[in-house]
Design a protein around this motif. Structure first.
Motif, short mmCIF file in Angstrom:
data_model
loop_
_atom_site.label_atom_id
_atom_site.label_comp_id
_atom_site.label_asym_id
_atom_site.label_seq_id
_atom_site.Cartn_x
_atom_site.Cartn_y
_atom_site.Cartn_z
N SER A 75 -1.68 5.86 -14.15
CA SER A 75 -2.40 5.51 -15.51
C SER A 75 -3.14 4.10 -15.70
N VAL A 86 -5.97 4.95 -6.29
CA VAL A 86 -5.27 5.38 -5.41
C VAL A 86 -5.13 6.60 -4.87
N ASP A 90 0.99 -1.29 0.03
CA ASP A 90 0.01 -0.12 -0.11
C ASP A 90 0.76 1.43 -0.03
N GLY A 98 -4.79 2.12 -13.88
CA GLY A 98 -6.21 1.83 -13.55
C GLY A 98 -7.24 2.26 -14.19
N ILE A 99 -7.91 3.48 -13.47
CA ILE A 99 -8.84 4.02 -14.15
C ILE A 99 -8.85 4.37 -15.30
P1 ADP Z 1 -5.11 6.25 -12.86
O1 ADP Z 1 -6.45 6.82 -12.67
O2 ADP Z 1 -4.00 6.93 -12.86
O3 ADP Z 1 -5.42 4.84 -14.00
P2 ADP Z 1 -5.68 4.48 -10.37
O4 ADP Z 1 -5.78 5.08 -9.20
O5 ADP Z 1 -6.96 3.94 -11.08
O6 ADP Z 1 -4.94 5.53 -11.45
O7 ADP Z 1 -4.84 3.18 -10.48
C1 ADP Z 1 -3.39 3.21 -10.71
C2 ADP Z 1 -2.79 2.00 -9.94
O8 ADP Z 1 -2.87 2.15 -8.54
C3 ADP Z 1 -3.53 0.69 -10.21
O9 ADP Z 1 -2.57 -0.27 -10.50
C4 ADP Z 1 -4.08 0.41 -8.82
O10 ADP Z 1 -4.25 -1.08 -8.55
C5 ADP Z 1 -3.23 0.94 -7.92
N1 ADP Z 1 -3.60 1.36 -6.57
C6 ADP Z 1 -4.76 1.15 -5.93
N2 ADP Z 1 -4.86 1.59 -4.62
C7 ADP Z 1 -3.52 1.45 -4.35
C8 ADP Z 1 -2.54 1.67 -3.08
N3 ADP Z 1 -3.13 2.07 -1.78
N4 ADP Z 1 -1.44 1.59 -3.21
C9 ADP Z 1 -0.42 1.35 -4.38
N5 ADP Z 1 -1.41 1.31 -5.66
C10 ADP Z 1 -2.45 1.47 -5.45
#
Ligand code: ADP
Length: 184
Positions: A129, A43, A20, A131-132
């Motif tokens: 980038s 995140v 995390d 994730g969402i």
């Molecule tokens: P974006 O909108 O830039 O794509 P996201 O937050 O949707 O960003 O996702 C980016 C990455 O962060 C994904 O791989 C997701 O699994 C990861 N993520 C989500 N929560 C956490 C956390 N607490 N620590 C580290 N990575 C995380």
């Protein structure tokens, strides 16, 4: 938890970790933000939750005084209740928006440059980038592995000593480990 580690030719350490991001005891964690620093999901929401109300308050104040955040020039706030001193709010590209590879590289380079400007020793990135925002994980991983050493080749006299890539989910971790082994 550190999974892989490499000392770069320029002397800094690059590490791949699983865990995390919000719990990392580093000088700065990087947020995968949007241009308006509206920390709604992924995140960004985790950082807002762990850091407390200061994160969104300071972020909104930043946007009021500087305008929307660009890929190359990230914003920063305090770490609020988290162990880190700062959150660097980097804006990665939305997949499909055009010139995505350049934009992701710009977000990484801008974050490293800001950390050096703040005279920090350690920084931890999430998989910006992927994730969402829908950026393919393999491509993102190889851009991270190439862009970080390039930064230090060009800027050898900064304060940064340690760069961590903190991956949360196992598929992303596996992809980044693969790219790391291919690059180093
Ligand atoms: P974006 O909108 O830039 O794509 P996201 O937050 O949707 O960003 O996702 C980016 C990455 O962060 C994904 O791989 C997701 O699994 C990861 N993520 C989500 N929560 C956490 C956390 N607490 N620590 C580290 N990575 C995380």
């Amino acid at each position: 938890k550190t999974i892989l580690q490499q000392k770069l030719p320029s002397g800094q350490t690059l590490e791949i970790c699983q865990g995390d991001l919000t719990a990392m005891k580093v000088d700065a964690i990087v947020n995968a933000a949007n241009a308006h620093l509206a920390h709604g999901g992924g995140v960004a929401a985790a950082i807002s939750r762990a850091g407390g109300p200061a994160i969104q308050q300071e972020s909104s104040a930043w946007v009021r005084s500087h305008g929307p955040v660009s890929h190359a020039k990230p914003a920063y706030t305090s770490g609020g209740n988290m162990p880190c001193k700062y959150v660097i709010h980097a804006v990665g590209p939305v997949w499909g928006s055009g010139q995505e590879e350049e934009k992701l590289a710009a977000a990484i380079l801008g974050s490293l440059a800001l950390a050096d400007e703040l005279k920090l020793a350690s920084i931890a990135f999430p998989a910006i980038s992927t994730g969402i925002f829908g950026f393919p994980k393999e491509l993102a991983a190889s851009i991270f592995m190439q862009t970080i050493p390039e930064y230090f080749e060009d800027q050898p006299h900064g304060t940064l000593r340690q760069v961590m890539l903190v991956l949360y989910d196992t598929p992303t971790l596996t992809t980044f480990c693969q790219a790391f082994k291919e690059e180093f």
